[in-house]
Design an enzyme around this catalytic site. Structure first.
Site, mmCIF file in Angstrom:
data_model
loop_
_atom_site.group_PDB
_atom_site.id
_atom_site.type_symbol
_atom_site.label_atom_id
_atom_site.label_comp_id
_atom_site.label_asym_id
_atom_site.label_seq_id
_atom_site.Cartn_x
_atom_site.Cartn_y
_atom_site.Cartn_z
ATOM 1 N N HIS A 69 -1.133 -3.050 19.082
ATOM 2 C CA HIS A 69 -0.863 -2.941 18.232
ATOM 3 C C HIS A 69 -2.622 -1.494 18.377
ATOM 4 O O HIS A 69 -2.230 -0.162 18.211
ATOM 5 C CB HIS A 69 -0.178 -2.730 16.379
ATOM 6 C CG HIS A 69 0.792 -3.042 17.024
ATOM 7 N ND1 HIS A 69 1.230 -3.831 15.883
ATOM 8 C CD2 HIS A 69 1.556 -3.783 17.920
ATOM 9 C CE1 HIS A 69 2.479 -4.286 15.823
ATOM 10 N NE2 HIS A 69 2.490 -3.871 17.680
ATOM 11 N N SER A 90 4.853 -1.732 21.209
ATOM 12 C CA SER A 90 4.467 -1.423 20.709
ATOM 13 C C SER A 90 3.192 -0.738 20.819
ATOM 14 O O SER A 90 3.002 0.026 20.463
ATOM 15 C CB SER A 90 4.048 -2.923 20.050
ATOM 16 O OG SER A 90 5.744 -3.341 19.337
#
Length: 277
Positions: free
Chosen positions: A258, A205
């Site tokens: 992230h 991610s």
């Protein structure tokens, strides 16, 4: 006179049809794994080479499809094969070697985690301290959690974006910028995530947010690079990240990874899109 080679006969036919519509006659020679393109007249060589370079940058341009409809013939004898083969060809040609290697590694690691080798795989690839003991010499652990995925939805979401955005970066700008994004966004955000939540995390991610931020900002600052990401898509990913920080979704998300990945992508895009003399 030869002006280029293409691995896909259907793509070669589209370019030939377009050049024909521009008054440039071409020949196609089919070798083992490529199509050799040649002009009939030497005076057309420079124009054909220039169009070949543009085609390599954007083979899905509508003008090539339109030319096939307008000037193409039914005598090309192309074997379109089974639909599955066409899909595989699109998958391979839509990305570069680095994109495909990381895609395959993630799939192999996910298979190992779910086919009886879960404990061994996690112990080998997890971040420092995730399995109780570790050695400082195991430097790969800074990066390898990026290859770990713990659910089908997790890996599907990440690999879809990785293939689509990473593949466009690699095929249109080059392997080097994608490799930098992968290495930096696949390590620095992992360290940040460790200090925020501990060693039990994994996933691509952070890198996905890096290639998303990179694609969006490059599209804004340097459209000539040939990559972009619509603002609505970028907005969705930022919203998803914000919801993760507030634990609205009830999912275990590597929020620091992230955010760190997004910052890496934006910073690299600022550098790569800078104005130079």
């Amino acid at each position: 006179m030869e002006f280029g080679r293409l691995p896909n006969p259907r793509a070669a036919q589209a370019l030939v049809d377009y050049l024909k519509s521009q008054g440039i006659e071409c020949h196609q020679t089919f070798l083992d794994d490529v199509v050799v393109l040649s002009v009939v007249s030497a005076s057309d060589l420079s124009a054909a080479q220039a169009e070949f370079a543009r085609f390599r940058q954007n083979p899905l341009d509508e003008k090539y499809l339109a030319a096939s409809w307008e000037s193409g013939t039914t005598s090309s004898h192309l074997d379109y094969g089974a639909p599955g083969l066409s899909l595989l060809s699109r998958f391979i040609t839509g990305a570069g070697p680095l994109t495909l290697v990381i895609f395959a590694l993630c799939v192999l690691v996910y298979a190992a985690l779910n086919l009886g080798f879960g404990d061994q795989t996690f112990a080998l690839l997890s971040f420092f301290g995730a399995t109780g003991t570790f050695q400082a010499s195991e430097l790969w652990r800074v990066f390898t959690p990026t290859l770990l995925h713990f659910s089908l939805m997790h890996i599907s979401f990440n690999l879809l974006w990785w293939w689509f955005l990473g593949g466009r970066i690699e095929t249109r700008i080059g392997t080097k910028p994608l490799l930098i994004l992968l290495l930096v966004a696949g390590t620095v955000p992992n360290i940040a995530q460790y200090f925020l939540t501990g060693p039990n995390f994994g996933g691509l991610s952070g890198v996905v947010y890096a290639v998303a931020g990179y694609s969006w900002l490059m599209g804004v600052r340097k459209p000539s690079a040939g990559i972009s990401l619509p603002a609505s898509y970028m907005g969705f990913m930022v919203l998803w990240m914000v919801l993760g920080f507030f634990d609205v979704l009830g999912l275990s998300m590597a929020n620091a990874a992230h955010l760190g990945g997004l910052m890496v992508g934006l910073l690299q895009a600022l550098w790569d899109s800078r104005k130079t003399r």
